[in-house]
Design a protein around this motif. Structure first.
Motif, mmCIF file in Angstrom:
data_model
loop_
_atom_site.group_PDB
_atom_site.id
_atom_site.type_symbol
_atom_site.label_atom_id
_atom_site.label_comp_id
_atom_site.label_asym_id
_atom_site.label_seq_id
_atom_site.Cartn_x
_atom_site.Cartn_y
_atom_site.Cartn_z
ATOM 1 N N SER A 1 -16.564 -12.840 -43.240
ATOM 2 C CA SER A 1 -16.222 -13.208 -42.356
ATOM 3 C C SER A 1 -17.900 -13.869 -42.049
ATOM 4 C CB SER A 1 -16.032 -12.511 -40.796
ATOM 5 O OG SER A 1 -16.832 -11.804 -41.013
ATOM 6 N N LYS A 2 -18.664 -13.266 -42.184
ATOM 7 C CA LYS A 2 -20.083 -14.663 -41.763
ATOM 8 C C LYS A 2 -20.332 -14.770 -43.431
ATOM 9 C CE LYS A 2 -23.623 -12.737 -39.272
ATOM 10 N NZ LYS A 2 -23.750 -13.397 -37.826
ATOM 11 N N GLN A 3 -20.068 -15.027 -44.036
ATOM 12 C CA GLN A 3 -20.987 -16.085 -44.881
ATOM 13 C C GLN A 3 -19.484 -17.274 -44.065
ATOM 14 O OE1 GLN A 3 -22.174 -16.188 -47.152
ATOM 15 N NE2 GLN A 3 -21.954 -18.464 -48.337
ATOM 16 N N ALA B 1 -18.655 -17.964 -41.753
ATOM 17 C CA ALA B 1 -18.667 -18.286 -40.439
ATOM 18 C C ALA B 1 -20.262 -19.566 -41.215
ATOM 19 C CB ALA B 1 -19.100 -17.703 -39.223
ATOM 20 N N LEU B 2 -20.401 -19.523 -41.334
ATOM 21 C CA LEU B 2 -22.040 -19.909 -42.481
ATOM 22 C C LEU B 2 -21.529 -20.930 -42.607
ATOM 23 C CD1 LEU B 2 -24.897 -17.533 -43.342
ATOM 24 C CD2 LEU B 2 -24.924 -19.421 -41.387
ATOM 25 N N GLU B 3 -20.345 -21.221 -43.381
ATOM 26 C CA GLU B 3 -20.096 -21.972 -44.627
ATOM 27 C C GLU B 3 -19.437 -23.147 -43.560
ATOM 28 O OE1 GLU B 3 -18.018 -20.927 -47.452
ATOM 29 O OE2 GLU B 3 -19.193 -19.726 -48.411
ATOM 30 N N GLY C 1 -23.879 -12.515 -50.185
ATOM 31 C CA GLY C 1 -24.249 -11.988 -49.119
ATOM 32 C C GLY C 1 -23.322 -10.186 -49.202
ATOM 33 N N ASP D 1 -15.659 -6.639 -45.764
ATOM 34 C CA ASP D 1 -15.016 -8.321 -44.563
ATOM 35 C C ASP D 1 -15.980 -8.317 -43.456
ATOM 36 O OD1 ASP D 1 -12.785 -7.236 -45.656
ATOM 37 O OD2 ASP D 1 -12.205 -5.760 -43.856
ATOM 38 N N PHE D 2 -17.002 -7.529 -43.097
ATOM 39 C CA PHE D 2 -17.643 -8.197 -42.080
ATOM 40 C C PHE D 2 -18.368 -9.969 -42.762
ATOM 41 C CE2 PHE D 2 -22.126 -8.712 -39.471
ATOM 42 C CZ PHE D 2 -21.399 -8.659 -38.599
ATOM 43 N N GLY D 3 -19.050 -9.014 -44.605
ATOM 44 C CA GLY D 3 -20.390 -10.096 -44.393
ATOM 45 C C GLY D 3 -19.374 -11.571 -44.899
#
Length: 233
Positions: free
Chosen positions: A114-116, A118-120, A106, A110-112
């Motif tokens: 946090s998204k990673q 959240a997905l995990e 990804g 920082d945004f990427g």
């Protein structure tokens, strides 16, 4: 009562099933697969209602058994088995997709990150939940369908309510026991008391929902039977 009348009564009581190559069967199969896949995602979240322990898929999964009842009653055990196998395969495929999505590189900001994370957190436990669900669904739905069809072979078109309740009790207990035994620790249930709470509530809740929705399930079954050209009712 003469022989002709007896023959007519026996024919009327005989178990009948429709062919599974219809639009109605395809729609129910698609809905069944979607319900099971969504309930697997929801089940990765532990849910607490006061002293009651459950998971985020609790409101969805009873629908899978209601659909299984309709398919078994209208189309028979072979069609129900096909629906179980297809749903099993699609759930496994969805789980594989989650693993691939999480593993893909990804964005490194920082945004990427946090998204990673959240997905995990949301999808990471799902493969284990899917394993629990697949085994439970395979055993529970197979028993549910087998009991319903066997009862129909004995009673014919009579006693639909007994078939639905009897098959639900057997199938839901096996399903809940297997699922809870595997999934409890995944969603954070570590004590025996918590596990017992999860198991008992899950079984009673799912069974109660199906019993309360029995009139609606019966209406759907009758509606489908009347519209299936191959169902010689």
């Amino acid at each position: 009562m003469n022989e002709k009348t007896m023959t007519q009564l026996q024919e009327r009581a005989r178990a009948k099933f429709a062919k599974s190559g219809s639009t109605y069967f395809a729609i129910m199969l698609a809905v069944l697969a979607v319900v099971v896949i969504l309930s697997n995602i929801g089940a990765s979240k532990g849910v607490l209602f006061g002293p009651i322990i459950t998971d985020g898929g609790f409101f969805l999964f009873p629908l899978a058994y209601i659909l299984g009842d309709v398919i078994s009653e209208v189309y028979g055990f072979k069609a129900a088995r096909l629906a179980i196998i297809v749903t099993f395969a699609l759930s496994a495929f969805a789980s594989l997709c989650y693993v691939i999505i999480i593993a893909l590189p990804g964005f490194d900001d920082d945004f990427g990150a946090s998204k990673q994370a959240a997905l995990e957190g949301a999808l990471g436990p799902v493969p284990l939940i899917v394993l629990a669900s697949l085994l439970a669904f395979l055993v529970g739905q197979t028993l549910n369908s087998w009991v319903l069809v066997r009862m129909k072979a004995r009673f014919g078109e009579r006693r639909l309510w007994a078939r639905l309740i009897g098959s639900t009790g057997v199938g839901e207990f096996a399903d809940t026991l297997i699922f809870c035994a595997i999934a409890a620790s995944v969603i954070g249930i570590t004590s025996f008391g918590g596990f017992l709470n999860y198991l008992v509530f899950g079984f009673l809740y799912k069974t109660l929902v199906e019993v309360l929705l029995l009139p609606a399930t019966s209406l759907v079954i009758r509606w489908v039977k009347k519209r299936e050209p191959s169902y010689a009712a």
